[in-house]
Motif scaffolding. Structure first.
Motif: not given
Ligand code: ADP
Ligand code: ASP
Ligand code: MG
Length: 416
Positions: A321-331
């Motif tokens: 979900v969005e939370e995982n995706i935003s975490y992935i993009f931050r990395l």
């Protein structure tokens, strides 16, 4: 005013520099500013010298000696017995560079990079300036570091348009033929900065924009913009006319014939961009301007080699979900990965990245704490603009499995 840009390939040897002068004589050089890149593979050589310098390697000096010899040989071929003065100029630039390297205490790689690598454009522009003069073309040598003002973001500096604009106008006053450097500028402390690899096209566009130039011409070793890199694709076709928007898309997806930042300034003032062959200067080549997106309307192919495809899923098979995706993009941002393509499904997230700074292992270590990660290293990313049956046949004929496919109305991408 019109602006001409000659890249590294066009001035890689004495024959190239002579040809540059022939091109000017053939097409006319009144009210012209000539922007040049470093000769041949000089920038790569300087990067190697720098790496050796940071590794305290004795090879640093060998590299400098070789690079100086390369330039000296070119001027000997150009000027014959009259090379003394320009050889002195070359010697002086190398002395300054050695002086800098010997006294430098800064551990900031990017800062040192810009101070060192910029010598490539200084050398080439001095040589071109001198040879044009030698050939009867009176011209002014403009130090673009005095014009192009940037912030402190070494290796990819951002432009201060207002200051740059004033400086260029003042710097060129009264000169109807000038030679300057692409790629380099300076910050508010007058330290040299660079605009990013292949940035000379962008410099030329900056000059064109500020001077309200009638056109910018980029002289290349190809007949113009083709519908694929001829080093990669056989049977390419010349694109005669391309709209700014289409050219921006092509450059964005990796058509390396034009630097992506070049087009926006030109588009803003509707300055036409010509891409022409320095071997056949009278041929029409390609023009980029406002209007119909592509003529002839054919599929355009772009290949980016050696990419990395990651497929992530959550360890507990919960949804991405969005939370995982935003975490992935931050990395991805933190590890300086360029994202080329993404695709999301309920339980997996695929991303194709460019591991430019060799930080994949570090990134994987962090990602694997939270996700299952499948890695496909060394994949090819094909982008096709204006996909049609012919393009479909081409992709099928590559004969390798397609790992991921994505299509919009105008663009199809395949990871192979
Ligand atoms: P320079 O730095 O000398 O200005 P580049 O080497 O950066 O020139 O750009 C020219 C090269 O771009 C060509 O030799 C060609 O291999 C490559 N290229 C990539 N895509 C295209 C394309 N679509 N059309 C023409 N050339 C292309
Ligand atoms: N000499 C620089 C480079 O090789 C800039 C350029 O050629 O555009 O990246
Ligand atoms: Mg280039």
């Amino acid at each position: 005013m019109k602006v001409f840009k000659f890249g590294g390939a066009s001035v890689r040897d004495a024959v190239g520099v002579k040809n540059l002068v022939s091109v000017l004589k053939e097409v006319g050089y009144d009210k012209t500013i000539v922007v040049v890149s470093a000769m041949g593979k000089t920038t790569n050589a300087l990067e190697k010298i720098l790496d050796n310098y940071f590794n305290d390697s004795k090879k640093t000096i060998d590299g400098l000696v070789q690079l100086k010899q390369y330039h000296i040989q070119i001027v000997k071929n150009l000027f014959g017995n009259d090379s003394f003065e320009i050889e002195e100029t070359i010697n002086k630039l190398f002395e300054e560079l050695s002086g800098f390297l010997n006294s430098n205490k800064s551990p900031n790689y990017s800062f040192v990079y810009d101070q060192v690598v910029s010598i490539g454009e200084l050398l080439s522009s001095k040589i071109v300036h001198a040879f044009m003069k030698f050939s009867g073309l009176e011209n002014y040598w403009l130090d673009s570091r005095k014009c192009i003002k940037t912030d402190d973001y070494y290796r990819a500096a951002n432009l201060d348009w207002e200051l740059t604009s004033q400086n260029i106008k003042n710097g060129l006053k009264g000169h109807s033929l000038a030679v300057t450097q692409g790629f380099i500028g300076s910050n508010s402390n007058n330290f040299t900065t660079t605009l990013g690899r292949e940035g000379s096209d962008y410099s030329a566009a900056i000059f064109a924009y500020v001077l309200n130039a009638s056109s910018l011409t980029i002289w290349k070793d190809v007949p113009g913009v083709l519908n694929g890199d001829p080093r990669v694709f056989k049977k390419t076709k010349l694109l005669k006319k391309i709209s700014y928007r289409e050219a921006i898309e092509l450059a964005f997806y990796g058509a390396s014939v034009i630097h992506p930042k070049t087009l926006q300034p030109l588009q803003r003032k509707e300055i036409p961009l010509f891409v022409k062959s320095f071997e056949n200067p009278k041929n029409e080549g390609t023009v980029v301007l406002k209007g119909k997106n592509l003529d002839p309307f054919v599929p355009c192919y772009i290949l980016k080699k050696n990419q990395v495809l990651l497929r992530l899923s959550t360890i507990d098979f919960s949804f991405i979900v969005e939370e995982n995706i935003s975490y992935i993009f931050r990395l991805l941002h933190e590890y300086q990965m360029t994202v080329e393509l993404i695709q999301n499904s309920a339980i997996s997230f695929s991303v194709c990245i460019n591991n430019k700074y060799d930080k994949l292992d570090e990134l994987l270590l962090i990602l694997r704490a939270k996700f299952n990660v499948e890695v496909n290293d060394g994949v090819d990313l094909f982008t096709v603009r204006h996909f049609n049956q012919e393009a479909s046949n081409f992709i099928q004929n590559i004969g390798k499995p397609i790992l991921l496919e994505q299509r919009t109305e105008e663009t199809a991408q395949f990871i192979i």
